[in-house]
Design an enzyme around this catalytic site. Structure first.
Site, short mmCIF file in Angstrom:
data_model
loop_
_atom_site.label_atom_id
_atom_site.label_comp_id
_atom_site.label_asym_id
_atom_site.label_seq_id
_atom_site.Cartn_x
_atom_site.Cartn_y
_atom_site.Cartn_z
N ASP A 15 0.83 -1.21 0.00
CA ASP A 15 0.00 0.00 0.00
C ASP A 15 0.86 1.26 0.00
O ASP A 15 1.98 1.24 0.50
CB ASP A 15 -0.92 -0.02 1.24
CG ASP A 15 -2.04 0.98 1.14
OD1 ASP A 15 -2.37 1.42 0.02
OD2 ASP A 15 -2.61 1.33 2.19
N GLY A 16 0.31 2.33 -0.56
CA GLY A 16 0.95 3.64 -0.47
C GLY A 16 1.60 4.12 -1.75
O GLY A 16 2.28 5.17 -1.74
N GLY A 18 0.24 5.44 -4.49
CA GLY A 18 -0.33 6.69 -4.99
C GLY A 18 0.12 7.89 -4.17
O GLY A 18 0.57 8.91 -4.71
N ARG A 19 0.03 7.74 -2.85
CA ARG A 19 0.43 8.86 -1.99
C ARG A 19 1.92 9.14 -2.10
O ARG A 19 2.36 10.29 -2.06
CB ARG A 19 0.05 8.57 -0.52
CG ARG A 19 -1.42 8.81 -0.24
CD ARG A 19 -1.83 8.20 1.07
NE ARG A 19 -1.89 6.75 0.97
CZ ARG A 19 -1.78 5.93 2.00
NH1 ARG A 19 -1.58 6.40 3.22
NH2 ARG A 19 -1.87 4.63 1.82
N ASN A 63 -10.91 -2.19 -5.43
CA ASN A 63 -10.09 -1.31 -6.27
C ASN A 63 -10.69 -1.06 -7.65
O ASN A 63 -10.30 -0.11 -8.34
CB ASN A 63 -8.66 -1.85 -6.40
CG ASN A 63 -7.83 -1.72 -5.13
OD1 ASN A 63 -6.94 -2.52 -4.87
ND2 ASN A 63 -8.09 -0.69 -4.32
N TRP A 64 -11.68 -1.88 -8.05
CA TRP A 64 -12.38 -1.61 -9.32
C TRP A 64 -13.12 -0.27 -9.26
O TRP A 64 -13.47 0.29 -10.30
CB TRP A 64 -13.39 -2.72 -9.64
CG TRP A 64 -12.77 -4.05 -9.96
CD1 TRP A 64 -12.81 -5.18 -9.19
CD2 TRP A 64 -12.05 -4.41 -11.15
NE1 TRP A 64 -12.14 -6.21 -9.82
CE2 TRP A 64 -11.68 -5.77 -11.02
CE3 TRP A 64 -11.68 -3.71 -12.31
CZ2 TRP A 64 -10.95 -6.44 -12.01
CZ3 TRP A 64 -10.97 -4.39 -13.29
CH2 TRP A 64 -10.61 -5.73 -13.13
C1 IPE Z 1 -5.51 -2.53 -0.10
O1 IPE Z 1 -5.14 -1.20 -0.32
C2 IPE Z 1 -5.47 -3.28 -1.39
C3 IPE Z 1 -4.15 -3.47 -1.97
C4 IPE Z 1 -3.01 -3.09 -1.46
C5 IPE Z 1 -4.14 -4.17 -3.22
P1 IPE Z 1 -6.20 -0.04 -0.55
O2 IPE Z 1 -5.42 1.20 -0.75
O3 IPE Z 1 -7.15 -0.43 -1.61
O4 IPE Z 1 -6.99 -0.04 0.83
P2 IPE Z 1 -7.78 1.13 1.58
O5 IPE Z 1 -8.72 1.72 0.61
O6 IPE Z 1 -6.78 2.12 2.05
O7 IPE Z 1 -8.44 0.44 2.74
C1 IPE Z 2 -1.31 0.23 -3.44
O1 IPE Z 2 -1.12 1.61 -3.45
C2 IPE Z 2 -1.61 -0.35 -4.80
C3 IPE Z 2 -3.03 -0.71 -5.00
C4 IPE Z 2 -3.97 -0.71 -4.09
C5 IPE Z 2 -3.42 -1.12 -6.34
P1 IPE Z 2 -2.35 2.60 -3.52
O2 IPE Z 2 -2.72 2.82 -4.93
O3 IPE Z 2 -3.45 2.15 -2.62
O4 IPE Z 2 -1.70 3.93 -2.94
P2 IPE Z 2 -2.33 4.89 -1.85
O5 IPE Z 2 -2.70 4.04 -0.69
O6 IPE Z 2 -3.51 5.53 -2.48
O7 IPE Z 2 -1.23 5.84 -1.55
MG MG Z 3 -3.94 2.45 -0.68
#
Ligand code: IPE
Ligand code: IPE
Ligand code: MG
Length: 247
Positions: A15-16, A18-19, A63-64
């Protein structure tokens, strides 16, 4: 006290991305690109450390709901990276598996998943499982439907349902339960990952966003795991005696 054995099955909620990208004034997809390279490094590191099962949560059923552009970019990235990395998986003796709603994935991703599974089916080292369009609740729904069908067909009696029956009905039944679940980027939640399987998993939450996660971070998580006392609801035993998880 008990079982300072290394984890057999490590699962990671990556996770993380995007941020991480946005904090550097990049677009979110740049974070996913970097995240994919980190995934490759961690896969090879875990295999080198002798981890027998590594599961990576790559895309959730929720995530969809992200913007269409981001979803299609992630899918294209996954297809591209699988095609590119197939050979290094074989070279590292890593068997590739996938769990999640396969039918919802674009054709290109489905093709690469099947090709990578086929190419690595003879590998006997680490099992690498990608959770793609995976949701713990969806996996349970599908499993329960399968059991209900067996009951309706008279092949199973409700009284015979126990933990094993349910575990075996799940798509991930080929995996041992995760010993250690790591989540990056400072979020302390499961986000619908391995709901049934995580009953006695150890959790490790770290502040680094996934693009900054390193082999050293992985080792720190494993070191934390090894230092813990897994009691499974029981009372700690004297040192040296390793505890067996409940059946
Ligand atoms: C969980 O991350 C799913 C994956 C890492 C694939 P998300 O970014 O989708 O979760 P939330 O929305 O912060 O709970
Ligand atoms: C994890 O990073 C990848 C997926 C969930 C596909 P994110 O895309 O959730 O990044 P943040 O949490 O928004 O920073
Ligand atoms: Mg995330």
């Amino acid at each position: 006290v008990s079982a300072p054995l290394p984890p057999k099955h490590v699962a990671i909620i990556m996770d993380g991305n995007g941020r991480w990208a946005q904090s550097r004034h990049h677009r979110r997809i740049y974070g996913h690109i970097r995240g994919a390279s980190v995934a490759k490094a961690i896969i090879e590191h875990a295999a080198g450390r002798g981890i027998s099962h590594l599961t990576l949560f790559a895309f959730s059923t929720e995530n969809w709901l992200r913007p269409k552009d981001e979803v299609s970019f992630l899918m294209a990235l996954m297809a591209r990276r699988l095609r590119r990395e197939c050979h290094s998986l074989v070279r590292n003796n890593i068997r590739f598996e996938c769990i999640g709603e396969f039918f919802r994935l674009p054709g290109l991703v489905r093709e690469q998943i099947l090709a990578t599974k086929a190419a690595t089916s003879g590998c006997t080292g680490m099992t690498l499982t990608f959770a793609v369009s995976y949701g713990g609740r969806q996996e349970l729904i599908d499993g329960f439907r399968g059991l209900a069908r067996k009951i309706a067909a008279g092949q199973l009696s409700p009284e015979d349902i126990d933990e094993k029956t349910i575990s075996n009905a799940l798509e991930s039944s080929f995996l041992p339960t995760p010993d250690l679940i790591i989540r990056t980027s400072g979020e302390n939640r499961l986000s619908n990952f391995f709901l049934w399987q995580a009953a006695y998993s150890e959790f490790y939450f770290c502040p680094e966003p996934w693009p900054e996660f390193s082999p050293a971070s992985f080792d720190a998580a494993v070191a934390s795991y090894v230092s813990r006392d897994r009691r499974y609801g029981r009372v700690a035993e004297p040192p040296g005696l390793s505890m067996v998880p409940p059946a």
